[in-house]
Motif scaffolding. Structure first.
Motif, PDB file in Angstrom:
ATOM      1  N   MET A 192       3.732  -3.853  -7.496  1.00  0.00           N
ATOM      2  CA  MET A 192       2.856  -3.860  -6.311  1.00  0.00           C
ATOM      3  C   MET A 192       1.463  -4.374  -6.671  1.00  0.00           C
ATOM      4  O   MET A 192       0.863  -5.156  -5.919  1.00  0.00           O
ATOM      5  CB  MET A 192       2.749  -2.443  -5.728  1.00  0.00           C
ATOM      6  CG  MET A 192       4.029  -1.950  -5.070  1.00  0.00           C
ATOM      7  SD  MET A 192       3.946  -0.167  -4.673  1.00  0.00           S
ATOM      8  CE  MET A 192       2.793  -0.176  -3.272  1.00  0.00           C
ATOM      9  N   GLU A 248       7.592  -0.229 -10.221  1.00  0.00           N
ATOM     10  CA  GLU A 248       7.254  -0.380  -8.803  1.00  0.00           C
ATOM     11  C   GLU A 248       5.728  -0.542  -8.634  1.00  0.00           C
ATOM     12  O   GLU A 248       5.261  -1.460  -7.955  1.00  0.00           O
ATOM     13  CB  GLU A 248       7.760   0.850  -8.044  1.00  0.00           C
ATOM     14  CG  GLU A 248       7.796   0.670  -6.550  1.00  0.00           C
ATOM     15  CD  GLU A 248       8.627   1.787  -5.891  1.00  0.00           C
ATOM     16  OE1 GLU A 248       8.356   2.977  -6.163  1.00  0.00           O
ATOM     17  OE2 GLU A 248       9.533   1.453  -5.099  1.00  0.00           O
ATOM     18  N   TYR A 249       4.959   0.315  -9.277  1.00  0.00           N
ATOM     19  CA  TYR A 249       3.496   0.220  -9.161  1.00  0.00           C
ATOM     20  C   TYR A 249       2.953  -1.050  -9.825  1.00  0.00           C
ATOM     21  O   TYR A 249       2.087  -1.719  -9.267  1.00  0.00           O
ATOM     22  CB  TYR A 249       2.827   1.443  -9.776  1.00  0.00           C
ATOM     23  CG  TYR A 249       2.827   2.686  -8.914  1.00  0.00           C
ATOM     24  CD1 TYR A 249       2.495   2.622  -7.559  1.00  0.00           C
ATOM     25  CD2 TYR A 249       3.124   3.933  -9.443  1.00  0.00           C
ATOM     26  CE1 TYR A 249       2.486   3.760  -6.770  1.00  0.00           C
ATOM     27  CE2 TYR A 249       3.113   5.089  -8.657  1.00  0.00           C
ATOM     28  CZ  TYR A 249       2.796   4.992  -7.325  1.00  0.00           C
ATOM     29  OH  TYR A 249       2.771   6.114  -6.545  1.00  0.00           O
ATOM     30  N   LEU A 253       0.801  -1.227   0.000  1.00  0.00           N
ATOM     31  CA  LEU A 253       0.000   0.000   0.000  1.00  0.00           C
ATOM     32  C   LEU A 253       0.834   1.277   0.000  1.00  0.00           C
ATOM     33  O   LEU A 253       0.261   2.372  -0.021  1.00  0.00           O
ATOM     34  CB  LEU A 253      -0.950   0.003   1.213  1.00  0.00           C
ATOM     35  CG  LEU A 253      -2.008  -1.101   1.230  1.00  0.00           C
ATOM     36  CD1 LEU A 253      -2.814  -1.038   2.521  1.00  0.00           C
ATOM     37  CD2 LEU A 253      -2.938  -1.000   0.030  1.00  0.00           C
ATOM     38  N   LEU A 263      -2.428   2.565  -4.152  1.00  0.00           N
ATOM     39  CA  LEU A 263      -1.067   2.059  -3.938  1.00  0.00           C
ATOM     40  C   LEU A 263      -0.140   3.045  -3.226  1.00  0.00           C
ATOM     41  O   LEU A 263       1.026   2.727  -2.989  1.00  0.00           O
ATOM     42  CB  LEU A 263      -0.442   1.646  -5.282  1.00  0.00           C
ATOM     43  CG  LEU A 263      -1.137   0.487  -6.007  1.00  0.00           C
ATOM     44  CD1 LEU A 263      -0.481   0.225  -7.354  1.00  0.00           C
ATOM     45  CD2 LEU A 263      -1.132  -0.781  -5.169  1.00  0.00           C
ATOM     46  N   MET A 283      -7.805   2.040   2.345  1.00  0.00           N
ATOM     47  CA  MET A 283      -7.224   1.675   1.045  1.00  0.00           C
ATOM     48  C   MET A 283      -7.389   0.175   0.779  1.00  0.00           C
ATOM     49  O   MET A 283      -7.708  -0.233  -0.344  1.00  0.00           O
ATOM     50  CB  MET A 283      -5.735   2.041   1.027  1.00  0.00           C
ATOM     51  CG  MET A 283      -5.466   3.532   0.983  1.00  0.00           C
ATOM     52  SD  MET A 283      -3.702   3.918   1.265  1.00  0.00           S
ATOM     53  CE  MET A 283      -2.966   3.378  -0.299  1.00  0.00           C
TER      54      MET A 283
END
Lengths: 325, 325
Positions: B244, B240-241, A166, B166, A244
């Motif tokens: 994730m 990175e996103y 997150l 995120l 979230m």
């Protein structure tokens, strides 16, 4: 006919019988009293045998048996993994129960699956086909029902929501818990408080203990009630992360309901409206506008009700397979 | 027998017939040529009628029909929503097709569901029961198969992964896209580049255009190939996103495979190994150690193959319901 449900925890087990309508016809609690490994298996087997004999004496019968375990039920190889019961790494619990259950169908479910099954059967998500139980206690997990079916995944470890990512970047400290659990489980709240204390050397309030090992989740909640500035910040962060995580469930699963329970909710239940608001900001707007966020209706009984419903579902599947109408 | 599959896009449609084994027996593309609303419906209905007549003349029959639409198929009220086809807000496409399809079963699926169906039938996820297609193009969506079933949610809008949260805090600018899509879709890459340019006034490289409106995703990819410092940073953030998001799918769904496709993958396919590494750091360790991340095997054909498989599944369900073996 009656359904036999067992909800195994780390220190005790609950045992109940249900009618097919979800009424409890008997209920009992047995302490594990230090039993480990095979001794826990024997306890369950003996209780099952007792219940079958009892039903027989009462000219009744047990139609199905379900056990909720504090871990993972691996359906493919019929073993269970439960981190708090030593020796239960690939434990053949099903095989052991089947030594006494005869023709009665038996199923073993993870506790998180049982929580959502319980709430769907007799609790806050009654009648839902798409609903999720977010359990926040010492650890964090999710029981997910999608289209009327429990989501299991390829290896029965779906719902490991404690590992939700997150906020980048990744830190090694998340390794044993997952990022979401690291900061927002019961233990996570303590970790987050310690990190905030570290960044606020000027703070002299009650959460700065002589022995930092004495800090507990309960003390952080108590400090929040006393309007402690650090505790307020801790729960501001937690509400953001919980919101979230709920939003991410909403966008991915489009559920009718999400139920929050576990030991932390409990005291954190007062935050549910704020978590709901945070989730609605982030989530897919149509799904976020339609879902409902609620506390658990069954509390500590969600697991035993879930085991009851798992037994009922197993009974129905067994009948369908054997062409009994 | 043959299966009739139609894959509707924003500017054209593909039409194909398949054998039950997944072999293509005919394939065609028809441009929408500016058709809107009811005209698109009429085009599809006419093509279906033509194909039924053609099969009839060839002494063959169409066993089932499936249409992939660029939007949401609302199963409960049998309507579709497709943002790029004006007038398709609650459009009765199924009802229109049924005016010509007679006894042939018809189904309509969202494009993202078809992508994973296609890959499971004949592509990179062949034979999987738990697999996810992450589509990254102008927008971002996920087609999710869990336990062999397409995940639909309570209102058929499951898989809205573009709305994944995120990184807190929430900003109003995420409102129309969702946080994940805001920064990492095709358009998102341009937005992220603009934000980074804004924070680096000293940068004089090729991505700083006289008319910032001329910046495109393609130009950011080209700059990355030329080792432009801003483009390198853009894709560092995107990886990175993306990692994730993949990790979050892994922890929640415990899938065997995640397939990444869509217009951006394409050029971003070279990043898949780096995304895999990032995902494995964040995800639940057992699930993260077992899942496979791959590019699409079917590319632009994933939708039409998915429609073919949706037709086959519909045919099988129709037969099961009518007790035909």
């Amino acid at each position: 006919m009656r359904l036999l449900a067992i909800d195994l925890g780390g220190t005790k087990l609950a045992l109940a019988t249900f009618t097919a309508d979800g009424n409890v016809t008997s209920k009992d609690t047995v302490l594990l009293s230090g039993r480990q490994g095979k001794q826990v298996g024997k306890l369950i087997v003996d209780l099952v045998a007792d219940q079958i004999a009892l039903a027989d004496r009462q000219a009744d019968e047990i139609a199905a048996i379900a056990v909720s375990i504090p871990g993972i039920s691996n359906v493919k190889n019929s073993t269970v993994w439960a981190p708090n019961i030593s020796g239960w790494e690939a434990y053949p619990l099903l095989q052991e129960i089947e030594t006494v259950s005869g023709q009665i169908p038996v199923t073993i479910e993870s506790d998180r699956s049982c929580y959502i099954l319980g709430e769907v059967w007799q609790g806050a998500a009654k009648g839902c086909k798409d609903a999720i139980y977010l359990s926040v206690g010492t650890g964090i997990g999710a029981g997910i029902m999608a289209g009327g079916q429990i989501l299991r995944g390829a290896n029965d470890i779906a719902g490991a929501i404690g590992w939700l990512a997150l906020r980048p970047p990744y830190h090694e400290k998340y390794k044993n818990h997952g990022h979401f659990e690291y900061y927002t489980s019961g233990e996570g709240i303590v970790r987050l408080t310690r990190e905030l204390l570290h960044t606020k050397p000027a703070y002299k309030g009650g959460l700065r203990m002589k022995d930092p090992g004495e800090l507990t989740t309960q003390k952080v909640f108590a400090a929040f009630m006393a309007e402690d500035e650090i505790a307020i910040q801790v729960f501001k962060h937690c509400i953001e992360y919980w919101g979230m995580a709920v939003a991410n469930l909403v966008s991915l699963f489009n559920p009718e309901k999400i139920i929050i329970g576990g030991g932390v909710f409990g005291p954190a239940s007062a935050f549910i409206p704020a978590i709901y608001e945070e989730a609605k900001r982030w989530g897919q707007p149509i799904s976020a506008g339609l879902f409902v966020l609620e506390g658990s209706a069954l509390g500590a009984d969600a697991g035993i009700y879930g085991a009851g419903y798992a037994a009922l579902k197993t009974f129905r599947e067994f009948n369908a397979k054997n062409n009994v109408q």
